[in-house]
Design an enzyme around this catalytic site. Sequence first.
Site, PDB file in Angstrom:
ATOM      1  N   VAL A 180      30.675  42.693  31.751  1.00 19.87           N
ATOM      2  CA  VAL A 180      29.918  41.815  30.859  1.00 19.87           C
ATOM      3  C   VAL A 180      29.018  40.900  31.683  1.00 19.87           C
ATOM      4  O   VAL A 180      29.407  40.422  32.750  1.00 19.87           O
ATOM      5  CB  VAL A 180      30.882  40.983  29.975  1.00 19.87           C
ATOM      6  CG1 VAL A 180      30.112  40.006  29.107  1.00 19.87           C
ATOM      7  CG2 VAL A 180      31.717  41.918  29.102  1.00 19.87           C
TER       8      VAL A 180
ATOM      9  N   ASP B  92      44.062  23.150  32.414  1.00 21.39           N
ATOM     10  CA  ASP B  92      43.970  23.858  33.684  1.00 21.39           C
ATOM     11  C   ASP B  92      45.208  24.738  33.761  1.00 21.39           C
ATOM     12  O   ASP B  92      46.318  24.243  33.986  1.00 21.39           O
ATOM     13  CB  ASP B  92      43.920  22.865  34.844  1.00 21.39           C
ATOM     14  CG  ASP B  92      43.836  23.538  36.209  1.00 21.39           C
ATOM     15  OD1 ASP B  92      44.004  24.780  36.285  1.00 21.39           O
ATOM     16  OD2 ASP B  92      43.627  22.833  37.216  1.00 21.39           O
TER      17      ASP B  92
ATOM     18  N   THR C 259      34.636  40.795  45.135  1.00 20.46           N
ATOM     19  CA  THR C 259      34.002  42.071  45.463  1.00 20.46           C
ATOM     20  C   THR C 259      33.768  42.237  46.966  1.00 20.46           C
ATOM     21  O   THR C 259      33.557  43.361  47.445  1.00 20.46           O
ATOM     22  CB  THR C 259      32.650  42.198  44.743  1.00 20.46           C
ATOM     23  OG1 THR C 259      31.851  41.037  45.048  1.00 20.46           O
ATOM     24  CG2 THR C 259      32.848  42.253  43.230  1.00 20.46           C
TER      25      THR C 259
ATOM     26  N   ASN D 196      42.346  33.929  28.550  1.00 19.88           N
ATOM     27  CA  ASN D 196      41.070  34.379  29.088  1.00 19.88           C
ATOM     28  C   ASN D 196      40.766  33.823  30.478  1.00 19.88           C
ATOM     29  O   ASN D 196      40.029  34.444  31.242  1.00 19.88           O
ATOM     30  CB  ASN D 196      39.951  33.985  28.115  1.00 19.88           C
ATOM     31  CG  ASN D 196      38.575  34.167  28.709  1.00 19.88           C
ATOM     32  OD1 ASN D 196      38.098  35.285  28.877  1.00 19.88           O
ATOM     33  ND2 ASN D 196      37.927  33.052  29.060  1.00 19.88           N
TER      34      ASN D 196
ATOM     35  N   TYR E 131      41.609  40.046  42.604  1.00 22.45           N
ATOM     36  CA  TYR E 131      41.370  40.204  41.176  1.00 22.45           C
ATOM     37  C   TYR E 131      42.145  41.397  40.617  1.00 22.45           C
ATOM     38  O   TYR E 131      42.826  41.296  39.596  1.00 22.45           O
ATOM     39  CB  TYR E 131      39.875  40.374  40.936  1.00 22.45           C
ATOM     40  CG  TYR E 131      39.473  40.316  39.485  1.00 22.45           C
ATOM     41  CD1 TYR E 131      39.372  39.099  38.815  1.00 22.45           C
ATOM     42  CD2 TYR E 131      39.176  41.482  38.781  1.00 22.45           C
ATOM     43  CE1 TYR E 131      38.999  39.045  37.483  1.00 22.45           C
ATOM     44  CE2 TYR E 131      38.786  41.426  37.450  1.00 22.45           C
ATOM     45  CZ  TYR E 131      38.707  40.214  36.810  1.00 22.45           C
ATOM     46  OH  TYR E 131      38.337  40.162  35.490  1.00 22.45           O
ATOM     47  N   GLY E 132      42.049  42.540  41.301  1.00 20.01           N
ATOM     48  CA  GLY E 132      42.693  43.749  40.804  1.00 20.01           C
ATOM     49  C   GLY E 132      44.202  43.638  40.741  1.00 20.01           C
ATOM     50  O   GLY E 132      44.825  44.017  39.736  1.00 20.01           O
ATOM     51  N   VAL E 133      44.814  43.114  41.790  1.00 21.45           N
ATOM     52  CA  VAL E 133      46.276  42.981  41.801  1.00 21.45           C
ATOM     53  C   VAL E 133      46.737  41.969  40.758  1.00 21.45           C
ATOM     54  O   VAL E 133      47.725  42.187  40.053  1.00 21.45           O
ATOM     55  CB  VAL E 133      46.764  42.588  43.210  1.00 21.45           C
ATOM     56  CG1 VAL E 133      48.226  42.154  43.189  1.00 21.45           C
ATOM     57  CG2 VAL E 133      46.580  43.759  44.173  1.00 21.45           C
TER      58      VAL E 133
END
Length: 237
Positions: A194, A65, A99, A92, A161-163
Amino acid sequence: MAVERTVPPVALVTGANRGIGYEVVRQLADRGHRVLLGSRDLAKGRAAAARIDPGGERVTVVQLDVSDEASVAAMAEWVTRDVGRVDVVVNNAAILYDTWAQARSADLGEVQRALDTNLFGAWRVTQALLPLLRRSPHPRVVMVSSEAASLQSMSGGTPAYGVSKAALNALTCLLAGELRRQRVLVNAICPGWVATDMGGGGGRPVADGAAGIVWAATLPDGGPTGGFFRDGKPVPW
Protein backbone atom coordinates in the site's frame (compact mmCIF):
# COMPACT_ATOMS: atom_id res chain seq x y z
CA MET A 1 -44.22 4.00 21.70
CA ALA A 2 -40.56 4.78 22.31
CA VAL A 3 -38.09 3.69 19.65
CA GLU A 4 -35.16 1.75 21.03
CA ARG A 5 -31.86 3.34 20.08
CA THR A 6 -29.21 1.06 18.65
CA VAL A 7 -25.86 1.44 20.38
CA PRO A 8 -23.10 1.64 17.76
CA PRO A 9 -20.31 -0.93 17.99
CA VAL A 10 -17.02 0.38 19.36
CA ALA A 11 -13.74 -0.26 17.54
CA LEU A 12 -10.21 0.51 18.70
CA VAL A 13 -7.59 0.96 15.98
CA THR A 14 -3.92 1.21 16.98
CA GLY A 15 -1.36 3.31 15.11
CA ALA A 16 -4.21 5.19 13.47
CA ASN A 17 -3.17 8.81 13.01
CA ARG A 18 -1.95 8.13 9.46
CA GLY A 19 -1.68 5.53 6.72
CA ILE A 20 -3.71 2.34 6.74
CA GLY A 21 -4.85 2.81 10.34
CA TYR A 22 -6.26 6.24 9.55
CA GLU A 23 -8.19 4.86 6.57
CA VAL A 24 -9.52 1.97 8.65
CA VAL A 25 -10.84 4.49 11.18
CA ARG A 26 -12.51 6.46 8.40
CA GLN A 27 -14.15 3.41 6.85
CA LEU A 28 -15.37 2.02 10.18
CA ALA A 29 -16.78 5.41 11.17
CA ASP A 30 -18.59 5.57 7.83
CA ARG A 31 -20.11 2.17 8.62
CA GLY A 32 -21.57 3.47 11.87
CA HIS A 33 -18.93 2.43 14.38
CA ARG A 34 -17.75 4.60 17.21
CA VAL A 35 -14.01 4.48 16.65
CA LEU A 36 -11.24 4.98 19.18
CA LEU A 37 -8.24 6.29 17.26
CA GLY A 38 -5.07 5.14 18.98
CA SER A 39 -2.07 7.41 18.50
CA ARG A 40 1.28 7.69 20.26
CA ASP A 41 1.26 11.45 19.64
CA LEU A 42 -1.96 12.89 21.05
CA ALA A 43 -1.77 16.10 18.99
CA LYS A 44 -1.34 14.19 15.73
CA GLY A 45 -4.18 11.89 16.76
CA ARG A 46 -6.49 14.82 17.43
CA ALA A 47 -5.67 16.38 14.07
CA ALA A 48 -6.37 13.06 12.31
CA ALA A 49 -9.68 12.58 14.11
CA ALA A 50 -10.77 16.13 13.27
CA ARG A 51 -10.21 15.48 9.57
CA ILE A 52 -12.45 12.41 9.68
CA ASP A 53 -15.07 13.62 12.16
CA PRO A 54 -14.96 17.37 12.84
CA GLY A 55 -17.86 17.14 15.26
CA GLY A 56 -16.21 14.47 17.37
CA GLU A 57 -19.31 12.30 17.47
CA ARG A 58 -17.91 9.17 15.83
CA VAL A 59 -14.13 9.30 16.38
CA THR A 60 -12.39 9.73 19.74
CA VAL A 61 -8.64 9.92 20.21
CA VAL A 62 -6.85 7.87 22.84
CA GLN A 63 -3.14 8.20 23.58
CA LEU A 64 -1.61 4.78 22.99
CA ASP A 65 1.94 3.54 22.62
CA VAL A 66 1.57 -0.21 22.16
CA SER A 67 5.23 -0.80 23.11
CA ASP A 68 4.65 0.80 26.53
CA GLU A 69 2.88 -1.38 29.11
CA ALA A 70 1.82 1.63 31.17
CA SER A 71 0.30 3.33 28.12
CA VAL A 72 -1.67 0.19 27.20
CA ALA A 73 -2.89 -0.20 30.79
CA ALA A 74 -3.97 3.45 30.93
CA MET A 75 -5.83 3.05 27.62
CA ALA A 76 -7.68 -0.02 28.83
CA GLU A 77 -8.60 1.67 32.11
CA TRP A 78 -9.97 4.72 30.27
CA VAL A 79 -11.93 2.63 27.76
CA THR A 80 -13.44 0.51 30.53
CA ARG A 81 -14.38 3.53 32.64
CA ASP A 82 -15.47 6.07 30.02
CA VAL A 83 -16.65 3.97 27.08
CA GLY A 84 -17.64 0.74 28.78
CA ARG A 85 -17.34 -1.54 25.77
CA VAL A 86 -15.14 -2.68 22.90
CA ASP A 87 -16.42 -4.83 20.06
CA VAL A 88 -13.52 -4.67 17.60
CA VAL A 89 -9.77 -4.40 18.11
CA VAL A 90 -7.63 -3.67 15.05
CA ASN A 91 -3.96 -4.19 15.86
CA ASN A 92 -2.46 -2.02 13.14
CA ALA A 93 0.53 -0.32 14.80
CA ALA A 94 3.80 -1.50 13.27
CA ILE A 95 7.36 -0.30 12.72
CA LEU A 96 10.59 -1.09 10.92
CA TYR A 97 10.07 -2.27 7.37
CA ASP A 98 13.79 -3.06 7.22
CA THR A 99 14.32 -3.58 3.49
CA TRP A 100 18.03 -2.78 3.92
CA ALA A 101 18.71 -5.68 6.30
CA GLN A 102 19.56 -9.37 5.98
CA ALA A 103 18.95 -12.04 8.63
CA ARG A 104 22.59 -13.16 8.54
CA SER A 105 23.81 -9.75 9.67
CA ALA A 106 20.72 -8.14 11.23
CA ASP A 107 20.98 -5.76 14.16
CA LEU A 108 19.23 -7.85 16.80
CA GLY A 109 18.44 -4.72 18.77
CA GLU A 110 16.35 -3.57 15.81
CA VAL A 111 14.69 -6.98 15.61
CA GLN A 112 13.83 -6.83 19.29
CA ARG A 113 12.38 -3.34 18.84
CA ALA A 114 10.21 -4.57 15.96
CA LEU A 115 8.99 -7.51 18.01
CA ASP A 116 8.08 -5.24 20.90
CA THR A 117 5.72 -3.22 18.71
CA ASN A 118 4.61 -5.57 15.95
CA LEU A 119 4.10 -8.68 18.11
CA PHE A 120 4.05 -7.79 21.78
CA GLY A 121 2.18 -4.54 21.15
CA ALA A 122 -0.72 -6.42 19.59
CA TRP A 123 -0.52 -9.02 22.33
CA ARG A 124 -0.61 -6.39 25.09
CA VAL A 125 -3.55 -4.53 23.60
CA THR A 126 -5.58 -7.69 23.01
CA GLN A 127 -4.97 -9.01 26.52
CA ALA A 128 -5.83 -5.63 28.05
CA LEU A 129 -9.15 -5.38 26.19
CA LEU A 130 -10.14 -9.04 26.35
CA PRO A 131 -12.50 -8.58 29.33
CA LEU A 132 -14.50 -6.07 27.28
CA LEU A 133 -14.35 -8.18 24.12
CA ARG A 134 -15.76 -11.15 25.99
CA ARG A 135 -18.82 -9.05 26.90
CA SER A 136 -19.40 -7.96 23.31
CA PRO A 137 -22.18 -9.62 21.30
CA HIS A 138 -19.98 -9.67 18.17
CA PRO A 139 -16.28 -9.54 19.21
CA ARG A 140 -13.62 -9.28 16.52
CA VAL A 141 -9.81 -9.02 16.66
CA VAL A 142 -7.87 -8.13 13.51
CA MET A 143 -4.10 -8.49 13.27
CA VAL A 144 -2.72 -6.37 10.45
CA SER A 145 -0.04 -8.66 9.05
CA SER A 146 1.82 -8.86 5.75
CA GLU A 147 2.61 -11.33 2.99
CA ALA A 148 6.21 -10.83 4.15
CA ALA A 149 5.17 -13.08 7.06
CA SER A 150 4.20 -16.00 4.81
CA LEU A 151 6.60 -18.87 5.47
CA GLN A 152 5.74 -20.32 2.07
CA SER A 153 7.15 -17.32 0.22
CA MET A 154 9.75 -16.10 2.74
CA SER A 155 13.23 -16.26 1.22
CA GLY A 156 15.29 -13.45 2.74
CA GLY A 157 15.28 -9.76 3.53
CA THR A 158 13.28 -7.56 5.95
CA PRO A 159 14.19 -9.86 8.86
CA ALA A 160 12.86 -7.72 11.72
CA TYR A 161 9.58 -7.02 9.96
CA GLY A 162 9.12 -10.50 8.50
CA VAL A 163 9.90 -12.41 11.70
CA SER A 164 7.75 -10.12 13.84
CA LYS A 165 4.78 -10.44 11.47
CA ALA A 166 5.21 -14.23 11.21
CA ALA A 167 5.09 -14.36 15.00
CA LEU A 168 1.97 -12.19 14.89
CA ASN A 169 0.39 -14.78 12.58
CA ALA A 170 1.22 -17.50 15.10
CA LEU A 171 -0.41 -15.43 17.85
CA THR A 172 -3.48 -15.10 15.62
CA CYS A 173 -3.82 -18.89 15.42
CA LEU A 174 -3.36 -19.35 19.16
CA LEU A 175 -5.89 -16.70 20.15
CA ALA A 176 -8.41 -17.89 17.57
CA GLY A 177 -8.27 -21.40 18.97
CA GLU A 178 -8.48 -20.31 22.59
CA LEU A 179 -11.31 -17.81 22.04
CA ARG A 180 -13.42 -19.76 19.56
CA ARG A 181 -15.91 -20.90 22.22
CA GLN A 182 -16.31 -17.29 23.34
CA ARG A 183 -17.29 -16.26 19.78
CA VAL A 184 -14.26 -14.00 19.33
CA LEU A 185 -13.22 -14.08 15.67
CA VAL A 186 -9.46 -13.51 15.34
CA ASN A 187 -7.87 -13.16 11.89
CA ALA A 188 -4.67 -11.88 10.31
CA ILE A 189 -4.98 -9.60 7.29
CA CYS A 190 -2.45 -8.71 4.62
CA PRO A 191 -3.45 -5.33 3.16
CA GLY A 192 -1.01 -5.76 0.28
CA TRP A 193 1.65 -3.31 -0.79
CA VAL A 194 0.00 0.00 0.00
CA ALA A 195 1.21 3.50 -0.82
CA THR A 196 1.91 4.78 2.72
CA ASP A 197 4.86 6.34 4.53
CA MET A 198 6.04 2.83 5.49
CA GLY A 199 5.22 1.11 2.20
CA GLY A 200 6.51 3.88 -0.02
CA GLY A 201 5.13 5.07 -3.32
CA GLY A 202 3.86 2.86 -6.11
CA GLY A 203 1.60 0.65 -4.01
CA ARG A 204 -2.15 0.16 -4.24
CA PRO A 205 -4.49 2.88 -2.90
CA VAL A 206 -4.72 3.01 0.87
CA ALA A 207 -8.49 2.62 0.72
CA ASP A 208 -8.11 -0.74 -1.04
CA GLY A 209 -5.68 -2.06 1.56
CA ALA A 210 -7.85 -0.88 4.42
CA ALA A 211 -10.98 -2.48 2.95
CA GLY A 212 -9.71 -6.00 3.69
CA ILE A 213 -9.08 -5.05 7.30
CA VAL A 214 -12.57 -3.58 7.62
CA TRP A 215 -13.94 -6.79 6.09
CA ALA A 216 -12.39 -8.79 8.94
CA ALA A 217 -13.53 -6.25 11.54
CA THR A 218 -17.13 -6.54 10.39
CA LEU A 219 -17.42 -10.28 9.73
CA PRO A 220 -20.82 -11.79 10.45
CA ASP A 221 -21.28 -14.26 13.28
CA GLY A 222 -20.10 -17.62 12.06
CA GLY A 223 -17.45 -16.02 9.86
CA PRO A 224 -13.93 -17.40 9.60
CA THR A 225 -11.50 -17.31 12.50
CA GLY A 226 -7.83 -18.22 12.73
CA GLY A 227 -7.21 -17.37 9.07
CA PHE A 228 -4.78 -15.27 7.04
CA PHE A 229 -6.49 -13.23 4.32
CA ARG A 230 -5.97 -10.56 1.69
CA ASP A 231 -9.04 -8.94 0.13
CA GLY A 232 -11.18 -11.60 1.79
CA LYS A 233 -9.25 -14.49 0.20
CA PRO A 234 -6.86 -16.88 2.04
CA VAL A 235 -3.11 -16.22 1.96
CA PRO A 236 -0.73 -19.18 2.44
CA TRP A 237 0.80 -19.27 5.91
